[in-house]
Every structure is written in structure tokens, then in C-alpha cells.
Design an enzyme around this catalytic site. Structure first.
Site, PDB file in Angstrom:
ATOM      1  N   HIS A 444       0.887  -1.259  -0.034  1.00 60.15           N
ATOM      2  CA  HIS A 444      -0.254   0.018  -0.127  1.00 60.15           C
ATOM      3  C   HIS A 444       0.640   1.213   0.052  1.00 60.15           C
ATOM      4  O   HIS A 444       0.305   2.310  -0.202  1.00 60.15           O
ATOM      5  CB  HIS A 444      -0.907  -0.017   0.998  1.00 60.15           C
ATOM      6  CG  HIS A 444      -2.250   0.610   0.969  1.00 60.15           C
ATOM      7  ND1 HIS A 444      -2.606   1.483  -0.193  1.00 60.15           N
ATOM      8  CD2 HIS A 444      -3.564   0.329   1.422  1.00 60.15           C
ATOM      9  CE1 HIS A 444      -3.717   1.855  -0.251  1.00 60.15           C
ATOM     10  NE2 HIS A 444      -4.256   1.259   0.776  1.00 60.15           N
ATOM     11  N   ASP A 448      -2.099   1.849  -4.863  1.00 61.19           N
ATOM     12  CA  ASP A 448      -3.242   2.079  -4.239  1.00 61.19           C
ATOM     13  C   ASP A 448      -4.520   1.209  -4.738  1.00 61.19           C
ATOM     14  O   ASP A 448      -4.322   0.443  -5.590  1.00 61.19           O
ATOM     15  CB  ASP A 448      -3.891   3.527  -4.465  1.00 61.19           C
ATOM     16  CG  ASP A 448      -3.890   3.796  -5.953  1.00 61.19           C
ATOM     17  OD1 ASP A 448      -4.292   3.055  -6.786  1.00 61.19           O
ATOM     18  OD2 ASP A 448      -3.371   4.902  -6.350  1.00 61.19           O
TER      19      ASP A 448
END
Length: 473
Positions: A444, A448
Site C-alpha cells: 500500500h 493504491d
């Protein structure tokens, strides 16, 4: 008359003095030569014997475990091929070691006699530390003595010249093939660099193709074994009556290291279902054509190629951060790893440059890797350099899973079992559909949720509509 007599006597005295001086000089010279070790050397080109002086002595060399790449700092000794007192030559196998990535055979760099083994089987050896001691034979020539001794040349009949053993530069694998087919490597035409004999050279010498190199030559004295009926046995469950301690080594140790490093990555997981009914139908037709080419075609080569085409549209999936996580490195090569369950544990061999290969080429390479995994013959090149990974949990069973990223990669995909389930078609009718469940984990910090979902949707389009995949090949 007296003058002539006197002159004659003086000349005789001078000659006598010179003779005595020469005799003393020769005596001192021979005394000097007697201190040197005299050895004879056969010159094969001229069939002559030469006299030279050589100071010969033995010295012990510590053969250290060199850096074997991929940041590996330690290995476990699995098997010794030599023992103390054995004579070894360059490129002879010394031992087999197991790292946290693969099994590697270590070969000698020296000619000599083994005097010490530093490790027992199953002990851990460190890179850069001594592995064995080898007593090598060294020779240093005194150039002054060599030039002072007159060269003695004597013709030697060819029948008296003993042929010396020729050292052939090659690999242990080629030596095994040569021993299997009883080939003298010195008679093989070497085409490798610096006169190295390659596997292709041996096969060419035998007039064989590479696919027959693993066949065992038939012996005229061999007889066919009779078939004997054997009762099928059943595995007996082992009952542990007391606690036992098993050291963590090999691929299990690799998993400990990689998973410890992986848990430093902030994961997020995206899951979806693909209706791969059309893919199942397409593969049924393709596997027949692939079989005619001698290739076993599963779903995985098609999925790998579809993943590579999807990566081309979302290249950040095929990236990695630098050590300080300050830059993103976009990888040009699509090196896709495929998780496999082998007798030695879970391993992830890598298919390199998927973007440049077609589905048949991927199927061949995947079949080769599966065979290597079954035999435990993976090398470092097979297990290194991955940029994206696919794990197929469906072959074991299960639908959804949460895959763990292999650092320094930034994403991984996991495939579940293709199930036949009821679904509604476009007209609202209940139909039979082949459903593949997929899960993707992403770093992350780099990727995204929208990007991961977009990549998954692109892969979904390729697998649900193989015609689109064909258009982009």
C-alpha cells in the site's frame, strides 16, 4: 737453447695452473649443482628429455566458501563427496550445500589432497569461511640455477614417452554425462570459452540430441526384468510419543526469512471472481494442438501471459522500491514467479522475460520447472530475479486466500479452484458457469486500491474473453 728450454717450462707451468684452476672451478660448480633437486621433464613436441632444477614443496590452502549471490550469507552442508585423504582436481565436486533458495554443488578450484573438512553434514557453513583444506603441490624455479645448468638433450623413442593425463575444462554435469556414456573428454571438440567442453559438444560427439542426454545407455549384457506383482502399501501415521526438536533449515529457513521481511510491508488485499467458462472451452481445444507439439498445456501458461499483458498496461505492478523507499524502480522484464509445492517444500521458480514469450514457450518452460522441482534440481537462476508472483492454491483446494508479498516485489496474485457454480446470464436465466476466485495483495506504500482493481479488471477481461487476449498477443 737455454732460452727455449726455459720458455717451454714456463708454458707448461702456466697450462698446469690453468688446469688446476679449471678443475677446482668444475668441482665447486658440481658441488653447487648437487644441492639442487634434479628432475627430468619430457617435451612431447620434440620427444626430448631436458634437465632442469626445481625446488618442490607442498603447501596447504584453505578453500573458502565463496559468495554464491542473492545476498546468501550461510548454507547447510547436505552431503560430502570427498573425505580426508582423497585426491581432488579442479572442477571435481566437493560437496552439496543447501541455501535458503536452492541446492548448490561446490566444486574444487585446486589440485591436491584433502587434509581437513571444517563441517559435518547438516552443519551451517558461512560464506567467506574455510570449507576444506587442500594440500596443493607448488613449484618455484630458480632461474639462475636453471640458466647455469647446461641443457642435456637426448632423443627418446615415442614408445617410451608416457602420455600425461590431460585436464579438460568443463562442468560436473558434463562430466557425469561423459562418464555415463564412457566418453573421453580429451577427444571431444571443445567449442566453449577458453577451451571449455560444453554439453552440446559431448552430445555432438555422440551424435545425440539434448532430449536423449538423460537416457541410460543399454548394455549388451543387460536383461529385461520380470514383472512381479506388488501389493500396494498404505502410509502409516507417525505417532509422536514425546517432544522432538527439528532444526529449521533449507527452504523452511527461507520461508522464515522471507515472511519476516514481508510482514514489514503494509498489505492490502483485493478479491474478485472471474467467469472463465470461455477460457475452459478454449483451453480444451488448445491443449489438443499443444499435445501434438509435445507440450502439456494447463491454465497457468495462459494466465501468466495474460498477467504479463496486464502488467504492460499497469507497469507499477511490476516495480519495486529502493532500499530507503525513496524511489520506485520500474522493471523492464516481466519475471513472473510461480509458487510450487515440491518434496523439499514450497518454492517459487521464476519464468524470465514473459513479455517476449508465447503461450507454448511458457508451457514448455513451466513443465521444465515442474520437473526440476520434483527432482530437487533448482538452481539460483531458477529461483531469483522475480518481479511479480502468482500462487495457485486451487490445485490443493480452497477458494480465497490472503497472499503474502515477496520482498522487494510490490504485489502478488493468488488463484483459487475453478468451480462450476450457478450464475445468471444476460437474460436472467440460471446457467452453469466456471468461476475462478482470485485475490491480490499489494504494497500500500506503492500501489493504491484503484490501481490494483484496474489491473485485476484487465486480467479479468483477458481470461473471460480469450479472443481479446489473442488480439493483444
Amino acid at each position: 737453447m737455454a732460452f727455449a728450454t726455459r720458455r717451454f717450462i714456463l708454458l707448461n707451468l702456466r697450462n698446469l695452473k690453468y688446469s688446476l684452476y679449471s678443475a677446482n672451478a668444475r668441482k665447486n660448480t658440481l658441488r653447487h649443482y648437487s644441492k639442487a633437486l634434479v628432475s627430468f621433464k619430457i617435451d612431447d613436441k620434440q620427444n626430448t628429455r631436458r634437465l632442469q632444477t626445481t625446488n618442490t614443496y607442498n603447501k596447504s590452502v584453505a578453500f573458502k566458501l565463496s559468495d554464491i549471490g542473492e545476498g546468501i550469507r550461510e548454507v547447510v552442508v547436505k552431503e560430502w563427496y570427498i573425505k580426508v585423504g582423497d585426491k581432488v582436481q579442479q572442477f571435481d565436486n566437493i560437496c552439496e550445500v543447501q541455501s535458503d533458495k536452492a541446492a548448490v554443488t561446490i566444486s574444487s578450484r585446486y589440485d591436491g589432497v584433502v587434509t581437513k573438512l571444517y563441517y559435518e553434514v547438516d552443519q551451517t557453513a558461512l560464506v567467506g569461511q574455510p570449507l576444506v583444506d587442500i594440500e596443493v603441490e607448488d613449484a618455484e624455479e630458480d632461474s639462475s640455477q636453471k640458466s647455469a645448468i647446461p641443457e642435456i638433450t637426448k632423443e627418446v623413442p615415442k614408445s617410451e614417452v608416457k602420455s600425461e593425463r590431460i585436464k579438460v575444462l568443463t562442468t560436473p554435469a558434463v562430466r557425469r554425462i561423459a562418464a555415463q556414456f564412457k566418453v573421453d573428454l580429451s577427444n571431444v571438440n571443445a567449442t566453449g570459452k577458453n577451451g571449455r567442453v560444453l554439453k552440446e559438444d559431448v552430445l555432438s560427439h555422440l551424435n545425440m540430441s539434448s532430449d536423449k542426454s538423460n537416457d541410460i545407455p543399454q548394455n549388451d549384457l543387460s536383461v529385461e526384468a520380470l514383472s512381479i506383482p506388488v501389493t500396494t502399501g498404505f502410509a502409516k501415521m507417525e505417532t509422536i510419543v514425546e517432544d522432538k526438536i527439528v532444526p529449521i533449515t533449507g527452504f523452511t529457513k527461507a520461508m522464515v526469512k522471507s515472511m519476516t521481511e514481508a510482514m514489514k510491508i503494509p498489505h492490502f488485499v483485493f478479491s474478485d471472481e472471474y467467469d472463465v467458462t470461455k477460457l475452459v472451452e478454449t483451453r480444451e481445444h488448445l491443449k489438443i494442438m499443444a499435445k501434438n507439439r509435445g507440450v502439456k498445456l494447463t491454465y497457468m501458461p495462459i494466465i501468466i501471459k495474460a498477467a504479463s499483458l496486464s502488467i504492460a498496461k499497469y507497469p507499477i505492478i511490476n516495480s519495486s522500491p529502493d532500499s530507503n523507499c525513496e524511489n520506485i524502480i520500474y522493471k523492464a522484464s516481466h519475471n513472473i514467479g510461480v509458487a510450487m509445492n515440491t518434496p523439499n517444500g514450497l518454492v517459487v521458480p521464476v519464468i524470465k522475460n514473459v513479455q517476449n514469450k508465447n503461450i507454448i514457450e511458457l508451457a514448455r518452460e513451466l513443465n521444465s520447472l515442474q520437473e526440476k522441482g520434483f527432482k530437487g534440481q533448482f538452481g539460483f537462476n531458477d529461483l531469483s530475479g522475480g518481479t511479480f508472483t502468482i500462487s495457485n492454491i486451487g490445485i490443493v483446494g480452497g477458494t480465497y486466500t490472503k497472499p503474502i508479498i515477496f520482498s522487494p516485489q510490490v504485489s502478488i496474485g493468488a488463484l483459487g479452484k475453478i468451480q462450476v457454480l450457478p450464475r445468471f446470464d444476460s437474460e436472467g436465466n440460471v446457467v452453469k458457469a466456471h468461476i475462478l476466485s482470485v485475490s491480490f495483495a499489494a504494497d500500500h506504500r506503492i500501489i493504491d486500491g484503484v490501481t490494483m482493481a484496474s489491473f485485476s479488471n484487465q486480467l479479468k477481461e483477458y481470461l473471460e474473453n480469450p479472443q481479446v487476449l489473442l488480439l493483444d498477443l
